[in-house]
Scaffold this active site. Sequence first.
Site, PDB file in Angstrom:
ATOM      1  N   GLU A 167     -12.788  -5.631  11.700  1.00 52.52           N
ATOM      2  CA  GLU A 167     -13.567  -6.583  11.599  1.00 52.52           C
ATOM      3  C   GLU A 167     -13.190  -7.564  12.522  1.00 52.52           C
ATOM      4  O   GLU A 167     -11.825  -8.492  12.327  1.00 52.52           O
ATOM      5  CB  GLU A 167     -13.016  -6.486  10.091  1.00 52.52           C
ATOM      6  CG  GLU A 167     -13.220  -6.518   9.212  1.00 52.52           C
ATOM      7  CD  GLU A 167     -12.267  -6.868   7.654  1.00 52.52           C
ATOM      8  OE1 GLU A 167     -12.155  -8.210   7.710  1.00 52.52           O
ATOM      9  OE2 GLU A 167     -12.984  -6.532   5.944  1.00 52.52           O
ATOM     10  N   GLU A 352     -13.602   0.194   3.369  1.00 50.51           N
ATOM     11  CA  GLU A 352     -12.806  -1.106   2.047  1.00 50.51           C
ATOM     12  C   GLU A 352     -14.023  -1.655   1.646  1.00 50.51           C
ATOM     13  O   GLU A 352     -15.166  -1.899   1.901  1.00 50.51           O
ATOM     14  CB  GLU A 352     -12.614  -2.101   3.424  1.00 50.51           C
ATOM     15  CG  GLU A 352     -11.116  -1.344   3.494  1.00 50.51           C
ATOM     16  CD  GLU A 352     -10.027  -3.160   4.851  1.00 50.51           C
ATOM     17  OE1 GLU A 352     -10.712  -4.085   3.864  1.00 50.51           O
ATOM     18  OE2 GLU A 352      -9.821  -2.400   5.837  1.00 50.51           O
TER      19      GLU A 352
HETATM   20  N1  8P2 Z   1      -8.800 -10.363   2.318  1.00 51.81           N
HETATM   21  N2  8P2 Z   1      -8.240  -9.719   2.194  1.00 51.81           N
HETATM   22  C1  8P2 Z   1      -8.725  -7.349   1.771  1.00 51.81           C
HETATM   23  C2  8P2 Z   1      -8.617  -7.143   2.982  1.00 51.81           C
HETATM   24  C3  8P2 Z   1      -7.688  -7.099   3.889  1.00 51.81           C
HETATM   25  O1  8P2 Z   1      -6.254  -6.804   3.425  1.00 51.81           O
HETATM   26  C4  8P2 Z   1      -7.629  -6.396   4.905  1.00 51.81           C
HETATM   27  O2  8P2 Z   1      -6.671  -5.761   6.302  1.00 51.81           O
HETATM   28  C5  8P2 Z   1      -9.113  -6.533   5.823  1.00 51.81           C
HETATM   29  O3  8P2 Z   1      -9.628  -5.428   6.696  1.00 51.81           O
HETATM   30  C6  8P2 Z   1     -10.522  -6.582   5.025  1.00 51.81           C
HETATM   31  O4  8P2 Z   1     -10.097  -7.916   4.410  1.00 51.81           O
HETATM   32  C7  8P2 Z   1     -10.150  -7.331   3.951  1.00 51.81           C
END
Ligand code: 8P2
Length: 447
Positions: A167, A352
């Site tokens: 992300e 995810e």
């Molecule tokens: N908020 N939320 C849950 C989740 C977060 O915990 C992850 O680390 C990220 O990759 C993505 O944002 C999603």
Amino acid sequence: MLDLNVFPRTFKWGTATAAYQIEGAAHEDGRGISIWDVFSYTPGNVKKGDSGDVACDHYHRYAEDFRLMKDLGMNSYRLSIAWPRILPKGRGEVNEKGLAFYDHLIDELLKHGIEPFVTLYHWDLPQALQQLGGWANRDTVDAFEEYTRIVVNRLGDRVKNWITHNEPWCAAFLGHGAGVHAPGLKDVGVSMQVAHHLLLSHGKAVRIIKEHNPEHKVGITLILGPSHAASESAEDQAAAARHDAFLNTIYLDPLYGRGYPKVLFDHVPQFAPKVQEGDLEIIATPTDFLGINYYQRSILKHTEENPFNFEGVRPPGPEFTFFDWEVYPQGLYEVLTRVQQDYAPKEIFITENGATFEDTLTEDGQVHDEQRRFYIERHLKAVQDAISEGVPVNGYFAWSFLDNFEWAEGFEKRFGLVYVDYPTQNRYVKDSGKWYSKLVKAALGAV
Ligand SMILES: N#[N+]C[C@@H]1[C@@H](O)[C@H](O)[C@@H](O)[C@@H]2O[C@H]12
């Protein structure tokens, strides 16, 4: 509802986590300080003053966790490597104990026949690099190359699936534009330059991985979501188009050789990143798959209140998660069919997808989380529908295996299929985890 025979025989059924969110042992065995340690220790940044100091204590409990993962029947697992464990100062001296930890962790997964998908960067930049400017400093691209080479050379005989970044939108914008993630900066122009450096480092890492072994699969994970206009008006339609560029095509376009979206940077040229000769070619280095994280859609209207001239509108719901995110499974179908139509990646993994709801552990160790089970079921149906239309989705990694440190929300927001009772560190499989386990075993048994 679900027809498991639609999913390919090679489908990866798993869960995802990230180092800072589950490992703990933040000051153990030579680990260096990360920007998320600093951000968490700064009062006011994280709810209840939580941090990843202990988290799920996965650093000490990974063998137990992987036994549970095996019992649940999953054939794959997405994890991230903590850069500060490998290079405590970001570059230079390597921490052998850090490398040894991931040696043992990968060996434990393989012992159970679980295929690792390794994310190289899931937001925990060594603080020593931040002190030199962090991702806003182009030199950090070179540091990431050094880190990638060390990790791939050490684990590349056992790890065959690599995700360069998780992300980049969050790391760039939430961390440098909105200031709600580490390192907590609020400069939109800087955030766009950070996005460029993250993408550049991705391209360089792809080349390192392919040089190590051309058979290895490498990709990047993007958070993607539909940007819908709040009305049919031309203004709102244009606002949604700019938001689509701001969230989605600012990454997809350069990764697939189209440079940065004009619809955005013609509107806000003041925020356009500085691009050097050859950068775009490196960013567009061919990859083997696209990782997609999906959680929700956005609805946009025109506004005069900011330079982008778009503003979010609360979606109609009627269902919302504990994060107050609309439950919108069809958005995943929309994302998948759009990506296939516009970019046609060789392969797609849902790296995810999941939801946070208020979970309660009963006296007898149960968590009855029907909302989360229903959320996952409907999103898997969206994947099924996309596959039926020829979209090459070949994996689904539920977020998350364990409840964990949910960044600025701390431990209050639980996403796990497995409940973590933090005071005891006991694990309890939620109803959603039991359901997912049955589904995965049926799908894999059906092959
Ligand atoms: N908020 N939320 C849950 C989740 C977060 O915990 C992850 O680390 C990220 O990759 C993505 O944002 C999603």
